[in-house]
Design an enzyme around this catalytic site. Structure first.
Site, PDB file in Angstrom:
ATOM      1  N   HIS A  76      -2.410  -5.650   1.166  1.00 57.40           N
ATOM      2  CA  HIS A  76      -3.081  -6.342   1.246  1.00 57.40           C
ATOM      3  C   HIS A  76      -2.815  -7.609   0.864  1.00 57.40           C
ATOM      4  O   HIS A  76      -2.305  -7.535  -0.196  1.00 57.40           O
ATOM      5  CB  HIS A  76      -3.742  -5.597   0.574  1.00 57.40           C
ATOM      6  CG  HIS A  76      -5.088  -5.875  -0.844  1.00 57.40           C
ATOM      7  ND1 HIS A  76      -5.905  -5.859   0.169  1.00 57.40           N
ATOM      8  CD2 HIS A  76      -5.184  -6.751  -1.535  1.00 57.40           C
ATOM      9  CE1 HIS A  76      -7.254  -6.957  -0.739  1.00 57.40           C
ATOM     10  NE2 HIS A  76      -7.129  -7.680  -0.972  1.00 57.40           N
ATOM     11  N   LYS A 112       0.783  -1.222  -0.045  1.00 57.39           N
ATOM     12  CA  LYS A 112       0.079  -0.385  -0.308  1.00 57.39           C
ATOM     13  C   LYS A 112       0.952   1.033  -0.176  1.00 57.39           C
ATOM     14  O   LYS A 112       2.281   1.215   0.731  1.00 57.39           O
ATOM     15  CB  LYS A 112      -1.483  -0.283   0.981  1.00 57.39           C
ATOM     16  CG  LYS A 112      -1.863  -0.985   1.440  1.00 57.39           C
ATOM     17  CD  LYS A 112      -2.933  -0.844   1.983  1.00 57.39           C
ATOM     18  CE  LYS A 112      -3.944  -2.267   2.036  1.00 57.39           C
ATOM     19  NZ  LYS A 112      -4.943  -2.414   3.981  1.00 57.39           N
ATOM     20  N   TYR A 121     -12.770  -1.953  -3.340  1.00 59.57           N
ATOM     21  CA  TYR A 121     -13.120  -2.378  -2.567  1.00 59.57           C
ATOM     22  C   TYR A 121     -14.087  -1.676  -1.825  1.00 59.57           C
ATOM     23  O   TYR A 121     -14.438  -1.570  -1.222  1.00 59.57           O
ATOM     24  CB  TYR A 121     -11.739  -1.109  -0.758  1.00 59.57           C
ATOM     25  CG  TYR A 121     -10.852  -0.888  -1.150  1.00 59.57           C
ATOM     26  CD1 TYR A 121     -10.440  -2.354   0.365  1.00 59.57           C
ATOM     27  CD2 TYR A 121      -9.834  -0.228  -0.503  1.00 59.57           C
ATOM     28  CE1 TYR A 121      -9.696  -2.282   0.698  1.00 59.57           C
ATOM     29  CE2 TYR A 121      -8.336  -0.967  -0.387  1.00 59.57           C
ATOM     30  CZ  TYR A 121      -8.438  -1.750   0.012  1.00 59.57           C
ATOM     31  OH  TYR A 121      -7.021  -1.867   1.167  1.00 59.57           O
ATOM     32  N   ASN A 169      -1.913   0.024   7.677  1.00 57.61           N
ATOM     33  CA  ASN A 169      -0.952  -1.067   7.626  1.00 57.61           C
ATOM     34  C   ASN A 169      -0.553  -1.772   6.256  1.00 57.61           C
ATOM     35  O   ASN A 169      -0.287  -2.981   6.188  1.00 57.61           O
ATOM     36  CB  ASN A 169      -1.914  -2.077   8.026  1.00 57.61           C
ATOM     37  CG  ASN A 169      -3.584  -2.300   7.163  1.00 57.61           C
ATOM     38  OD1 ASN A 169      -3.482  -1.926   5.757  1.00 57.61           O
ATOM     39  ND2 ASN A 169      -4.785  -3.213   7.211  1.00 57.61           N
ATOM     40  N   GLU A 214      -9.533  -9.617  -8.431  1.00 59.75           N
ATOM     41  CA  GLU A 214      -8.532  -8.215  -8.091  1.00 59.75           C
ATOM     42  C   GLU A 214      -7.442  -8.646  -8.626  1.00 59.75           C
ATOM     43  O   GLU A 214      -7.164  -7.508  -9.419  1.00 59.75           O
ATOM     44  CB  GLU A 214      -8.199  -8.832  -6.440  1.00 59.75           C
ATOM     45  CG  GLU A 214      -9.448  -7.569  -5.056  1.00 59.75           C
ATOM     46  CD  GLU A 214      -9.303  -8.680  -3.926  1.00 59.75           C
ATOM     47  OE1 GLU A 214      -8.329  -8.948  -3.883  1.00 59.75           O
ATOM     48  OE2 GLU A 214     -10.013  -8.325  -3.617  1.00 59.75           O
TER      49      GLU A 214
HETATM   50  P1  ATP Z   1      -7.500  -5.500   2.783  1.00 56.36           P
HETATM   51  O1  ATP Z   1      -8.614  -5.987   2.265  1.00 56.36           O
HETATM   52  O2  ATP Z   1      -6.135  -3.827   2.893  1.00 56.36           O
HETATM   53  O3  ATP Z   1      -6.124  -6.376   2.765  1.00 56.36           O
HETATM   54  P2  ATP Z   1      -8.017  -7.053   5.324  1.00 56.36           P
HETATM   55  O4  ATP Z   1      -8.517  -8.122   4.650  1.00 56.36           O
HETATM   56  O5  ATP Z   1      -6.923  -7.362   6.282  1.00 56.36           O
HETATM   57  O6  ATP Z   1      -7.407  -5.843   4.417  1.00 56.36           O
HETATM   58  P3  ATP Z   1     -10.855  -5.296   5.353  1.00 56.36           P
HETATM   59  O7  ATP Z   1     -11.576  -5.565   6.311  1.00 56.36           O
HETATM   60  O8  ATP Z   1     -10.742  -5.944   4.034  1.00 56.36           O
HETATM   61  O9  ATP Z   1      -9.155  -5.821   5.567  1.00 56.36           O
HETATM   62  O10 ATP Z   1     -10.699  -4.101   5.425  1.00 56.36           O
HETATM   63  C1  ATP Z   1     -10.069  -3.250   4.303  1.00 56.36           C
HETATM   64  C2  ATP Z   1      -8.794  -2.029   4.428  1.00 56.36           C
HETATM   65  O11 ATP Z   1     -10.117  -1.076   5.070  1.00 56.36           O
HETATM   66  C3  ATP Z   1      -8.001  -2.678   5.805  1.00 56.36           C
HETATM   67  O12 ATP Z   1      -6.628  -3.020   5.268  1.00 56.36           O
HETATM   68  C4  ATP Z   1      -7.987  -1.366   7.180  1.00 56.36           C
HETATM   69  O13 ATP Z   1      -6.419  -0.840   6.954  1.00 56.36           O
HETATM   70  C5  ATP Z   1      -9.446  -0.586   5.971  1.00 56.36           C
HETATM   71  N1  ATP Z   1     -10.265  -0.439   7.400  1.00 56.36           N
HETATM   72  C6  ATP Z   1     -11.007  -2.011   7.833  1.00 56.36           C
HETATM   73  N2  ATP Z   1     -11.458  -1.362   9.816  1.00 56.36           N
HETATM   74  C7  ATP Z   1     -11.028  -0.315   9.776  1.00 56.36           C
HETATM   75  C8  ATP Z   1     -11.662   0.408  10.337  1.00 56.36           C
HETATM   76  N3  ATP Z   1     -12.177   0.503  11.679  1.00 56.36           N
HETATM   77  N4  ATP Z   1     -11.162   1.938  11.037  1.00 56.36           N
HETATM   78  C9  ATP Z   1     -10.183   2.679   9.493  1.00 56.36           C
HETATM   79  N5  ATP Z   1      -9.982   1.843   8.240  1.00 56.36           N
HETATM   80  C10 ATP Z   1     -10.077   0.317   8.850  1.00 56.36           C
HETATM   81 MG    MG Z   2     -10.159  -7.700   2.407  1.00 50.09          MG
END
Ligand code: ATP
Ligand code: MG
Length: 137
Positions: A115, A9, A49, A112, A126
């Site tokens: 992805h 990211k 997303y 974080n 994706e």
């Molecule tokens: P990613 O899809 O980015 O790999 P993930 O699958 O672990 O991450 P998801 O639940 O898909 O998590 O959420 C997508 C992204 O949205 C997360 O990586 C994070 O950066 C952001 N995100 C998720 N929950 C929150 C929250 N409560 N507050 C802010 N940002 C969030």
């Molecule tokens: Mg995710």
């Protein structure tokens, strides 16, 4: 062999973590079948997303992910989808297992570092959003 979509990211790229993260992927034994640095178009980010579009953080998430270059990566290997998710650790770095990427390199859920697709269906969708078939070698 399973394929998954991984991404470094904008926070990870900005902080100079690209080489370290690619090294972890290659040491693990996944094959990098696609790789490019790019700024994600807004429409692609919204599609990527899409499952989160009703969440309160959606706008911030799209702003963040389009706010600088990312490194898009197509990975291939046995159990690559779950395996790459395990290497990344939990979404919130505070809950990520010691030694995982998010535990080692991140402090906040919003930034974080990486992805990874969460299912075979997401991986296919994706990979199709980010790579043309002929870009996967
Ligand atoms: P990613 O899809 O980015 O790999 P993930 O699958 O672990 O991450 P998801 O639940 O898909 O998590 O959420 C997508 C992204 O949205 C997360 O990586 C994070 O950066 C952001 N995100 C998720 N929950 C929150 C929250 N409560 N507050 C802010 N940002 C969030
Ligand atoms: Mg995710």
């Amino acid at each position: 062999m399973e394929r998954t979509f991984a991404m470094i990211k904008p926070d990870g790229v900005r902080r100079g973590l690209t080489a370290e993260i690619l090294a972890r992927i290659q040491r693990k034994g996944y094959r990098v079948v696609g790789l490019k640095q790019m700024v994600i178009p807004r429409e692609t980010a919204e599609a990527h997303y899409g499952e989160h579009k009703e969440r309160p953080f959606f706008g911030e998430l799209v702003d963040f992910i389009t706010g600088g270059p990312v490194v898009a990566i197509a990975l291939e290997g046995e159990n690559a989808i779950a395996g790459w998710r395990a290497m990344m650790g939990a979404t919130n770095p505070a809950n990520a297992a010691p030694g995982s990427i998010r535990a080692d390199y991140a402090t906040t859920v919003g930034e974080n570092v990486t992805h990874g697709s969460d299912s075979p269906e997401s991986a296919e969708r994706e990979l199709g959003l980010f790579f043309k078939p002929e870009e996967l070698l």
